[in-house]
Design a protein around this motif. Structure first.
Motif, PDB file in Angstrom:
ATOM      1  N   LEU A  32      72.521 -21.572  59.908  1.00  0.00           N
ATOM      2  CA  LEU A  32      72.923 -22.951  59.618  1.00  0.00           C
ATOM      3  C   LEU A  32      72.490 -23.345  58.209  1.00  0.00           C
ATOM      4  CD1 LEU A  32      72.207 -24.628  63.060  1.00  0.00           C
ATOM      5  CD2 LEU A  32      74.430 -24.315  61.961  1.00  0.00           C
ATOM      6  N   CYS A  33      71.284 -22.899  57.813  1.00  0.00           N
ATOM      7  CA  CYS A  33      70.814 -23.212  56.461  1.00  0.00           C
ATOM      8  C   CYS A  33      71.735 -22.576  55.426  1.00  0.00           C
ATOM      9  CB  CYS A  33      69.392 -22.683  56.260  1.00  0.00           C
ATOM     10  SG  CYS A  33      68.193 -23.608  57.209  1.00  0.00           S
ATOM     11  N   LEU A  34      72.119 -21.338  55.716  1.00  0.00           N
ATOM     12  CA  LEU A  34      72.989 -20.651  54.782  1.00  0.00           C
ATOM     13  C   LEU A  34      74.337 -21.356  54.673  1.00  0.00           C
ATOM     14  CD1 LEU A  34      72.927 -18.197  53.004  1.00  0.00           C
ATOM     15  CD2 LEU A  34      73.785 -16.822  54.895  1.00  0.00           C
ATOM     16  N   MET A  35      74.827 -21.816  55.822  1.00  0.00           N
ATOM     17  CA  MET A  35      76.101 -22.560  55.812  1.00  0.00           C
ATOM     18  C   MET A  35      75.961 -23.811  54.960  1.00  0.00           C
ATOM     19  SD  MET A  35      77.511 -22.639  59.634  1.00  0.00           S
ATOM     20  CE  MET A  35      77.502 -21.218  60.651  1.00  0.00           C
ATOM     21  N   ALA A  36      74.833 -24.518  55.137  1.00  0.00           N
ATOM     22  CA  ALA A  36      74.623 -25.743  54.366  1.00  0.00           C
ATOM     23  C   ALA A  36      74.597 -25.411  52.876  1.00  0.00           C
ATOM     24  CB  ALA A  36      73.318 -26.399  54.795  1.00  0.00           C
ATOM     25  N   LEU A  37      73.916 -24.299  52.532  1.00  0.00           N
ATOM     26  CA  LEU A  37      73.830 -23.914  51.123  1.00  0.00           C
ATOM     27  C   LEU A  37      75.222 -23.598  50.581  1.00  0.00           C
ATOM     28  CD1 LEU A  37      71.837 -23.212  48.823  1.00  0.00           C
ATOM     29  CD2 LEU A  37      71.973 -20.845  49.582  1.00  0.00           C
ATOM     30  N   LEU A  38      75.995 -22.861  51.368  1.00  0.00           N
ATOM     31  CA  LEU A  38      77.316 -22.437  50.918  1.00  0.00           C
ATOM     32  C   LEU A  38      78.268 -23.608  50.774  1.00  0.00           C
ATOM     33  CD1 LEU A  38      77.849 -19.195  53.022  1.00  0.00           C
ATOM     34  CD2 LEU A  38      77.491 -19.367  50.556  1.00  0.00           C
ATOM     35  N   SER A  39      78.107 -24.624  51.614  1.00  0.00           N
ATOM     36  CA  SER A  39      79.045 -25.745  51.525  1.00  0.00           C
ATOM     37  C   SER A  39      78.415 -26.930  50.807  1.00  0.00           C
ATOM     38  CB  SER A  39      79.518 -26.141  52.923  1.00  0.00           C
ATOM     39  OG  SER A  39      78.412 -26.328  53.767  1.00  0.00           O
ATOM     40  N   GLY A  40      77.261 -26.713  50.183  1.00  0.00           N
ATOM     41  CA  GLY A  40      76.682 -27.757  49.344  1.00  0.00           C
ATOM     42  C   GLY A  40      76.097 -28.908  50.126  1.00  0.00           C
ATOM     43  N   GLY A  41      75.695 -28.692  51.362  1.00  0.00           N
ATOM     44  CA  GLY A  41      75.103 -29.764  52.136  1.00  0.00           C
ATOM     45  C   GLY A  41      73.601 -29.616  52.216  1.00  0.00           C
ATOM     46  N   HIS A  42      73.000 -30.456  53.039  1.00  0.00           N
ATOM     47  CA  HIS A  42      71.548 -30.420  53.210  1.00  0.00           C
ATOM     48  C   HIS A  42      71.225 -30.357  54.693  1.00  0.00           C
ATOM     49  CE1 HIS A  42      71.312 -31.329  48.976  1.00  0.00           C
ATOM     50  NE2 HIS A  42      72.235 -32.273  49.187  1.00  0.00           N
ATOM     51  N   VAL A  43      69.995 -29.925  54.965  1.00  0.00           N
ATOM     52  CA  VAL A  43      69.627 -29.669  56.356  1.00  0.00           C
ATOM     53  C   VAL A  43      68.451 -30.544  56.763  1.00  0.00           C
ATOM     54  CG1 VAL A  43      68.843 -27.927  57.983  1.00  0.00           C
ATOM     55  CG2 VAL A  43      70.392 -27.289  56.149  1.00  0.00           C
ATOM     56  N   ALA A 258      81.453 -27.453  56.904  1.00  0.00           N
ATOM     57  CA  ALA A 258      80.578 -26.531  57.623  1.00  0.00           C
ATOM     58  C   ALA A 258      81.395 -25.442  58.298  1.00  0.00           C
ATOM     59  CB  ALA A 258      79.753 -27.289  58.648  1.00  0.00           C
ATOM     60  N   ALA A 259      82.561 -25.847  58.844  1.00  0.00           N
ATOM     61  CA  ALA A 259      83.409 -24.872  59.515  1.00  0.00           C
ATOM     62  C   ALA A 259      83.911 -23.835  58.528  1.00  0.00           C
ATOM     63  CB  ALA A 259      84.581 -25.574  60.191  1.00  0.00           C
ATOM     64  N   LYS A 260      84.205 -24.280  57.305  1.00  0.00           N
ATOM     65  CA  LYS A 260      84.647 -23.332  56.271  1.00  0.00           C
ATOM     66  C   LYS A 260      83.568 -22.302  56.004  1.00  0.00           C
ATOM     67  CE  LYS A 260      88.025 -25.919  53.585  1.00  0.00           C
ATOM     68  NZ  LYS A 260      88.228 -26.674  52.322  1.00  0.00           N
ATOM     69  N   ALA A 261      82.336 -22.806  55.885  1.00  0.00           N
ATOM     70  CA  ALA A 261      81.230 -21.873  55.638  1.00  0.00           C
ATOM     71  C   ALA A 261      81.090 -20.890  56.794  1.00  0.00           C
ATOM     72  CB  ALA A 261      79.931 -22.656  55.451  1.00  0.00           C
ATOM     73  N   ALA A 262      81.271 -21.419  58.019  1.00  0.00           N
ATOM     74  CA  ALA A 262      81.167 -20.544  59.190  1.00  0.00           C
ATOM     75  C   ALA A 262      82.258 -19.484  59.151  1.00  0.00           C
ATOM     76  CB  ALA A 262      81.272 -21.364  60.471  1.00  0.00           C
ATOM     77  N   ALA A 263      83.478 -19.917  58.790  1.00  0.00           N
ATOM     78  CA  ALA A 263      84.583 -18.968  58.715  1.00  0.00           C
ATOM     79  C   ALA A 263      84.287 -17.908  57.663  1.00  0.00           C
ATOM     80  CB  ALA A 263      85.870 -19.709  58.374  1.00  0.00           C
ATOM     81  N   GLU A 274      87.344 -22.096  66.772  1.00  0.00           N
ATOM     82  CA  GLU A 274      85.994 -21.885  67.300  1.00  0.00           C
ATOM     83  C   GLU A 274      84.917 -22.075  66.235  1.00  0.00           C
ATOM     84  OE1 GLU A 274      88.640 -19.827  67.592  1.00  0.00           O
ATOM     85  OE2 GLU A 274      87.959 -17.781  67.971  1.00  0.00           O
ATOM     86  N   ASP A 275      85.291 -21.912  64.942  1.00  0.00           N
ATOM     87  CA  ASP A 275      84.326 -22.210  63.861  1.00  0.00           C
ATOM     88  C   ASP A 275      83.957 -23.686  63.921  1.00  0.00           C
ATOM     89  OD1 ASP A 275      84.556 -19.601  62.959  1.00  0.00           O
ATOM     90  OD2 ASP A 275      86.252 -20.104  61.653  1.00  0.00           O
ATOM     91  N   VAL A 276      84.989 -24.501  64.063  1.00  0.00           N
ATOM     92  CA  VAL A 276      84.754 -25.941  64.121  1.00  0.00           C
ATOM     93  C   VAL A 276      83.868 -26.267  65.309  1.00  0.00           C
ATOM     94  CG1 VAL A 276      85.843 -28.181  64.405  1.00  0.00           C
ATOM     95  CG2 VAL A 276      86.970 -26.422  63.047  1.00  0.00           C
ATOM     96  N   ARG A 277      84.234 -25.680  66.460  1.00  0.00           N
ATOM     97  CA  ARG A 277      83.501 -26.022  67.664  1.00  0.00           C
ATOM     98  C   ARG A 277      82.045 -25.567  67.549  1.00  0.00           C
ATOM     99  NH1 ARG A 277      84.919 -22.768  72.597  1.00  0.00           N
ATOM    100  NH2 ARG A 277      83.427 -21.511  71.459  1.00  0.00           N
ATOM    101  N   ASP A 278      81.825 -24.379  66.952  1.00  0.00           N
ATOM    102  CA  ASP A 278      80.458 -23.872  66.877  1.00  0.00           C
ATOM    103  C   ASP A 278      79.588 -24.708  65.957  1.00  0.00           C
ATOM    104  OD1 ASP A 278      81.161 -21.962  68.626  1.00  0.00           O
ATOM    105  OD2 ASP A 278      81.346 -20.326  67.169  1.00  0.00           O
ATOM    106  N   VAL A 279      80.147 -25.181  64.838  1.00  0.00           N
ATOM    107  CA  VAL A 279      79.306 -25.966  63.924  1.00  0.00           C
ATOM    108  C   VAL A 279      79.175 -27.409  64.384  1.00  0.00           C
ATOM    109  CG1 VAL A 279      79.780 -24.527  61.938  1.00  0.00           C
ATOM    110  CG2 VAL A 279      81.207 -26.533  62.361  1.00  0.00           C
ATOM    111  N   ALA A 280      80.081 -27.839  65.251  1.00  0.00           N
ATOM    112  CA  ALA A 280      80.062 -29.245  65.676  1.00  0.00           C
ATOM    113  C   ALA A 280      78.714 -29.609  66.305  1.00  0.00           C
ATOM    114  CB  ALA A 280      81.189 -29.513  66.662  1.00  0.00           C
TER     115      ALA A 280
END
Lengths: 315, 630
Positions: A32-43, A258-263, A274-280
Motif C-alpha cells: 500500500l505504501c508503494l502504491m501511495a508512492l507511485l500515485s503521489g499520495g500519502h499514507v 490507487a487502482a492504477k498503481a495496483a494495476a 478487482e484492482d479498484v475493489r482491492d484498493v477500496a
C-alpha cells in the motif's frame, strides 16, 4: 505479446525482496505504501505503537534509495520545526534557510494527532502543495515525496484527532497488524533489526522510480467499464442509509489513482475492476462520514457490504 | 408466543373429534354420549390443571371393558369393538396429556376411523382420512417438542415454521397414497353392513300395488340410481323396472309372464351407463323400452323386464340399450286370457263402467279413448296425502274423493281396461330424473317411483299409457336441483365410480371417454381461422421476445462464456460469485486462463472490441485449455 510496462519488474523486485527478507509479514502495508508512492499520495498508518511502523518506513526509504526524515509530534511542536527556519549566519552576515525534516523523500510523522492543529494544518498543506513557503520564499519539496503519518487509535488524552475533512488528504489509511505467529517468533529470536535496516542497499535506481511514477500516471489506462464500476461504488456510498456523506469526487479520484498503481504492480497497462475493489478497502473507509447515531459501526464492514452488492463488470 | 402444551391440547381434541365423527352414527347410545361428555370434562380438567390420575383411569377402563364385554356376541363383534374404541378414547381424554397418552389418543382415533369404514364407504371417509393424516403429522412433530420440555414456548414465527413444515409431511406422502390405491386390494361394499344385511333397504318401486293401504305416501329422498346418458325429453323419462300382470286377492302382483315374442322397437338406440345404489332389489331399471342390458349377469323376461342373477347389494354398474318408444310390437299375439283376468273383488261402480264400454262394435282403441275422456271428466287430482282408503278405495278414488297417486290412476285404468275387454298390465319404475349437467348423468331418487299402464291393441302391440298425466295439477317433477346439491352428488358419484367400484379396466375407460369428449368438442365456425390469424400475428412478437431474451451476446461475451465453461469443467465448483477475472485466474493458478484473461482484459478494459486475430488466439487458448483438462 503485450507491451511491457516500464520498470515494473524492478519495482516488484523491491517489494518482493523487502517483504521476504527484511520486513516479514508486512507485505500488505508495504504494498500500500508503494502504491501511495507511485500515485503521489500519502499514507496514514493507524496502529498501536511497537508494531514496526518506524522500522517499515526506514526500510522502505533505504531500499528505494530515498532520503528519510522523521518528526516526532508533540503538543508544542511548531510548524517551523517541520519546515525549517532561517538562522542568522554571523560570518556571512545574512540569514541562511535551514531545511526541516520535511525536505526528504520519505517523511515519517509519528503520532500526528499529538501535534496542535496549527502544525497539523501546515503539514497537510505541504503534503498537498508539495512545496513550502517560509518567510516569503517558496521551496519545492523533493520528488518523489511520501508522507507516512502514524496515529495511535488508543490514546485519547492530550491529542487532537484529525478531522474527517483532513483525513481526506491521505490517499490510504491502513493498519499494520500483528505479524503471523511464525514470523513473530522469528523476530523475537533475532531481536530488533533496526541496525540492519540502516544498511540495506538501494535496490532501485532513483531514475527508475521516477519513471515508474510517471508510467503509473501516464500509461495505465482506465476504461469506461471500470469507471462505471468506480462510479457505482461512489453512488452506493452516497445513497447508503447509514452514511451521512459518501465519497467525494476527490475520494473517487484517489480511488482511481490507487487502482492504477495496483494495476501497475500487477503488470497491467489497464485497470481491472478487482484492482479498484482491492484498493477500496484502504482508500475509502476513512472518507466516509457516518450519521451521528451510527458512528460506532465498523466502516470497513459497511464498505465490504457495499462492495459485495456491486457486481464486477466482466464483459 | 405459542405454548406447545396448548397447541398439543387443541390438536389432540381435534384428532379425537375427527376419529369420533365418522363412527358416531353407528355407535351405541352410551358410547355416543360418553365421548362428547368425556371431551368436555377433559377440557375442564385440563383448564383446572387437575387431570385424573392413572389410578382412577385404569380401573374405570377395566370396568367399562367388562361392561361392554358382557354384551359381546359373535354377531355383534364390530359394534362392541367400535363402542369400546370410542369409550377408551374418551377415557384417554380425561387423563393428563403425557406423550404416551397423546399417542394412545392418536392411535385410537385412527382405529375409530378405520372402524367406520366397516359400516360405510362414503366419500366423506377420504375427507376424514386426509384431515386425520394432516393433524397426526402436525401433532407428532408438536409432540416431540412437548416430550423435550412440556412447558416450551415458541415465538409466533417459529411456531408458524414448525406448523407449516410439518403440514408438508402428509402432503409429500400423497403420491404414495395414490400408489397404494392402485395396488392394494379393496372391497366394494362396507364389510360389516354387508355381513349383517342392514344396509340392504328395500327401495324404489314395489312388486305389489294395492292402493288404499295407507292414506299418506311418505316421501323418501334416497337415491335409486344414477345413469350416464345424453339428455332425454322430460315426457319420455320413464325408467322401466317391473311389470305387474296379475292379481293376488285385490293386489296387483307379478306372476310368471306367459310366453310372447316382443319385436325389438324401432328407433334410435340410446345407451345408458347405470349405477344403481345398493339395494335388495333384483330388478334392473332402464329407460323404457330397454332391448338389452350388459355388465351384470341378467335375464330378460318375455314382458321386457330385466332381472339380475343376484341382489344389487353392492356397487355395480351396467349398460343398457333402450329405444324411447311408446309401442312394443309383439309377434304372434299374446295370451289374452291371462291379461284379462280380474281380481277377486271388483267394485260394482267400476264393473258397470266397464260393461258400458265393453260392447261389440267399439274397437279397442276407441274404448281407450272413451276411458281417457272418462278420466278427464272425473276431474281427478294427483295427491299423495288424504288418499282414499277403506273397503272400496278404487271406487272411492274414481267417483267420490277423486284424488290419488299414480297407483290409483294406473290400477284403476288397467282394471277398467280389462273390464272393457282390453288386455292390460301395470309397469312399475321411475318417472323423471334430475339431470346433473356437471356429471352428465340423471339422478333418480325414491320419490320418483311411478306406475303406469301398458294396453294391448291388436295390430299395434303394447301401447304405453300414463293415466297419471290426466290428473289436474300433476306435480311437475322437480327439474332444478340446488347447484350445491348437484355438486355434492356429482362428487359422491365420482367417488363411487372412481374409487369404490374402481378397477383398472374402468379407469382406462374413463381416460378413453375423456379423450373422446375432448376430440368431439365443436368450436363455433370461424374460430379456427381466428385462432390461426391470432397465432400468426403473435408469432413475430414471440420470436422477437425470444430473440430479445436470449439474444446472442457480443463476441466478447460469447468467448468469455466459453472460457468460463471450460474453467468450470477443470475446476468444478471453485468459481465463486462476484470475483474478478484476474483474481480468479490467479487463485486457480491456471496458466491458460491467465493468458486468456490478460488478452481479454486488455481489450475489454481498454474500451475496444477484440479483433479477429485476438479472437482466434482466444479460441486457440480455449481449445488448448480443453485438451489439457481432458
Amino acid at each position: 505479446m503485450l507491451k511491457k510496462l516500464a520498470k515494473v519488474d524492478e519495482i516488484n523486485a523491491v517489494l518482493t525482496k523487502l517483504s521476504s527478507q527484511h520486513l516479514k509479514g508486512k507485505h500488505r502495508a508495504l504494498k500500500l505504501c508503494l502504491m501511495a508512492l507511485l500515485s503521489g499520495g500519502h499514507v496514514l498508518l493507524e496502529d498501536i505503537p511497537g508494531l514496526g511502523k518506524t522500522t517499515m518506513a526506514l526500510a522502505f526509504a533505504s531500499a528505494l534509495g530515498l532520503s528519510f526524515g522523521r518528526v516526532q509530534c508533540t503538543s508544542d511542536l511548531l510548524p517551523s520545526d517541520i519546515t525549517g527556519l532561517s538562522i542568522y549566519d554571523r560570518t556571512e552576515g545574512r540569514f541562511n534557510f535551514i531545511k526541516g525534516p520535511i525536505f526528504n523523500n520519505i517523511v515519517l510523522i509519528d503520532e500526528i494527532n499529538r501535534a496542535m492543529p496549527k502544525t497539523q494544518s501546515a503539514l497537510l498543506e505541504a503534503m498537498e502543495e508539495r512545496r513550502v513557503t517560509v518567510e516569503g520564499v517558496t521551496y519545492r519539496l523533493p520528488d518523489p515525496f511520501l508522507v507516512l503519518a502514524t496515529q495511535n487509535p488508543v490514546e485519547q488524552v492530550g491529542t487532537y484527532p484529525l478531522p474527517e475533512s483532513q483525513m481526506d488528504r491521505f490517499l490510504i489509511r491502513t493498519g499494520i497488524g500483528y505479524p503471523p505467529e511464525e514470523i513473530e517468533k522469528e523476530i523475537l529470536k533475532q531481536g530488533s533489526i533496526r541496525d540492519d535496516i540502516l544498511r540495506i542497499p538501494a535496490l532501485v535506481r532513483h531514475e527508475d522510480l521516477v519513471e515508474a511514477i510517471r508510467t503509473v500516471a501516464g500509461e495505465v489506462y482506465i476504461g469506461d467499464k471500470v469507471t462505471d464500476y468506480v462510479y457505482s461504488i461512489i453512488r452506493a456510498t452516497r445513497n447508503h442509509p447509514l452514511i451521512l456523506t459518501g465519497l467525494s469526487t476527490r475520494g473517487g479520484i484517489s480511488l482511481v489513482e490507487a487502482a492504477k498503481a495496483a494495476a501497475y504492480l500487477h503488470e497491467r497497462a489497464f485497470v481491472a475492476p478487482e484492482d479498484v475493489r482491492d484498493v477500496a478497502h484502504a482508500v475509502c473507509p476513512h472518507r466516509l462520514i457516518f450519521r451521528p447515531e451510527h458512528e460506532g459501526v465498523d466502516k470497513e464492514q459497511i464498505l465490504n457490504a457495499i462492495l459485495k452488492e456491486i457486481p464486477l463488470p466482466v464483459t | 408466543m405459542v405454548k406447545i402444551k396448548l397447541l398439543l391440547n387443541v390438536l389432540t381434541v381435534c384428532i379425537a373429534v375427527v376419529g369420533y365423527l365418522p363412527l358416531q352414527p353407528y355407535l351405541g347410545p352410551f358410547a355416543r354420549v360418553f365421548l362428547p361428555g368425556a371431551l368436555l370434562l377433559g377440557l375442564y380438567l385440563q383448564w383446572k390443571e387437575r387431570p385424573l390420575s392413572a389410578r382412577v383411569l385404569t380401573p374405570s377402563s377395566i370396568i367399562l371393558f367388562l361392561f361392554f364385554a358382557y354384551g359381546f356376541r359373535m354377531d355383534r363383534l364390530v359394534p362392541v369393538t367400535a363402542d369400546l374404541l370410542v369409550v377408551f378414547l374418551g377415557v384417554r381424554l380425561l387423563g393428563e396429556r403425557s406423550g404416551r397418552n397423546s399417542l394412545q389418543v392418536f392411535a385410537l382415533s385412527l382405529f375409530c376411523l378405520a372402524a367406520s369404514s366397516l359400516y360405510s364407504l362414503s366419500e366423506l371417509f377420504l375427507v376424514y382420512l386426509l384431515l386425520l393424516l394432516l393433524l397426526l403429522a402436525v401433532s407428532l412433530v408438536v409432540l416431540t417438542f412437548h416430550s423435550h420440555d412440556p412447558d416450551i414456548v415458541l415465538p409466533r414465527d417459529q411456531a408458524k415454521t414448525v406448523l407449516s413444515v410439518s403440514t408438508l409431511i402428509p402432503v409429500a406422502s400423497l403420491p404414495l397414497l395414490l400408489f397404494f390405491f392402485l395396488i392394494l386390494p379393496r372391497t366394494q361394499y362396507p364389510l360389516w353392513n354387508f355381513a349383517t344385511g342392514q344396509a340392504g333397504k328395500k327401495t324404489g318401486f314395489s312388486d305389489v300395488v294395492k292402493p288404499g293401504e295407507t292414506s299418506t305416501v311418505a316421501e323418501v329422498k334416497g337415491v335409486v340410481l344414477r345413469a350416464i346418458c345424453s339428455k332425454v325429453p322430460e315426457q319420455q323419462l320413464y325408467w322401466r323396472g317391473i311389470v305387474l300382470n296379475g292379481f293376488k286377492e285385490d293386489a296387483w302382483v307379478r306372476l310368471p309372464p306367459p310366453r310372447e315374442f316382443q319385436l325389438p322397437p324401432k328407433g334410435e338406440t340410446l345407451s345408458q351407463e347405470i349405477y344403481p345404489e345398493p339395494s335388495q332389489s333384483i330388478y334392473l331399471p332402464a329407460l323404457n323400452v330397454a332391448s338389452a342390458i350388459s355388465g351384470v349377469r341378467n335375464e330378460k323376461t318375455p314382458d321386457g323386464v330385466f332381472t339380475g342373477r343376484g341382489r344389487l347389494d353392492k356397487r355395480v354398474k351396467y349398460n343398457a340399450e333402450s329405444v324411447l318408444s311408446d309401442v312394443v310390437q309383439v309377434k304372434g299375439g299374446i295370451d289374452r286370457d291371462f291379461y284379462l283376468k280380474l281380481p277377486a273383488n271388483v267394485p260394482d261402480r267400476m264393473r258397470a263402467k266397464g260393461r258400458e264400454l265393453n260392447r261389440p262394435g267399439i274397437p279397442a282403441a276407441e274404448r281407450m279413448r272413451l276411458l281417457e275422456r272418462f278420466f278427464h271428466e272425473q276431474k281427478l287430482s294427483y295427491a299423495t296425502t288424504r288418499l282414499p282408503v277403506g273397503a272400496d278405495p278404487l271406487g272411492s278414488f274414481l267417483f267420490d274423493k277423486r284424488r290419488g297417486n299414480c297407483e290409483y290412476f294406473a290400477s284403476c285404468y288397467a282394471l277398467l281396461l280389462r273390464l272393457a275387454g282390453v288386455p292390460s298390465r301395470l309397469v312399475g319404475g321411475y318417472r323423471g330424473g334430475t339431470y346433473n349437467a356437471m356429471g352428465g348423468y340423471y339422478l333418480v331418487t325414491e320419490e320418483m317411483a311411478h306406475v303406469w299402464v301398458e294396453a294391448y291393441l291388436d295390430g299395434v302391440g303394447w301401447q304405453f299409457v300414463d293415466p297419471s298425466a290426466w290428473a289436474i295439477g300433476l306435480p311437475r317433477p322437480n327439474e332444478r336441483a340446488g347447484a350445491l346439491r348437484m355438486y355434492l352428488d356429482a362428487a359422491g358419484f365420482y367417488w363411487n365410480k372412481a374409487v369404490v367400484t374402481y378397477d383398472l379396466e374402468m379407469q382406462m375407460d374413463l381416460v378413453r371417454s375423456a379423450g373422446n369428449k375432448a376430440r368431439n368438442i365443436r368450436l363455433p365456425a370461424g374460430t379456427a381461422r381466428m385462432l390461426a390469424t391470432l397465432l400468426i400475428a403473435l408469432l413475430p412478437v414471440a420470436a422477437l421476445l425470444a430473440w430479445y431474451l436470449r439474444r446472442p451476446g457480443s463476441a466478447e461475451e460469447r468467448v468469455l462464456k466459453r472460457m468460463l465453461r471450460a474453467v468450470e469443467k477443470r475446476h468444478p465448483g471453485e468459481a465463486r460469485g462476484n470475483e474478478g477475472l484476474f483474481e480468479l485466474a490467479a487463485r486457480l493458478n491456471d496458466s491458460e486462463f491467465r493468458q486468456f484473461v490478460s488478452l481479454y482484459g486488455d481489450a475489454v478494459y481498454r474500451d475496444r472490441h477484440l479483433n479477429r486475430e485476438e479472437l482466434a488466439r482466444l479460441d486457440e487458448i480455449i481449445r488448448k485449455h480443453r485438451q489439457h483438462g481432458s
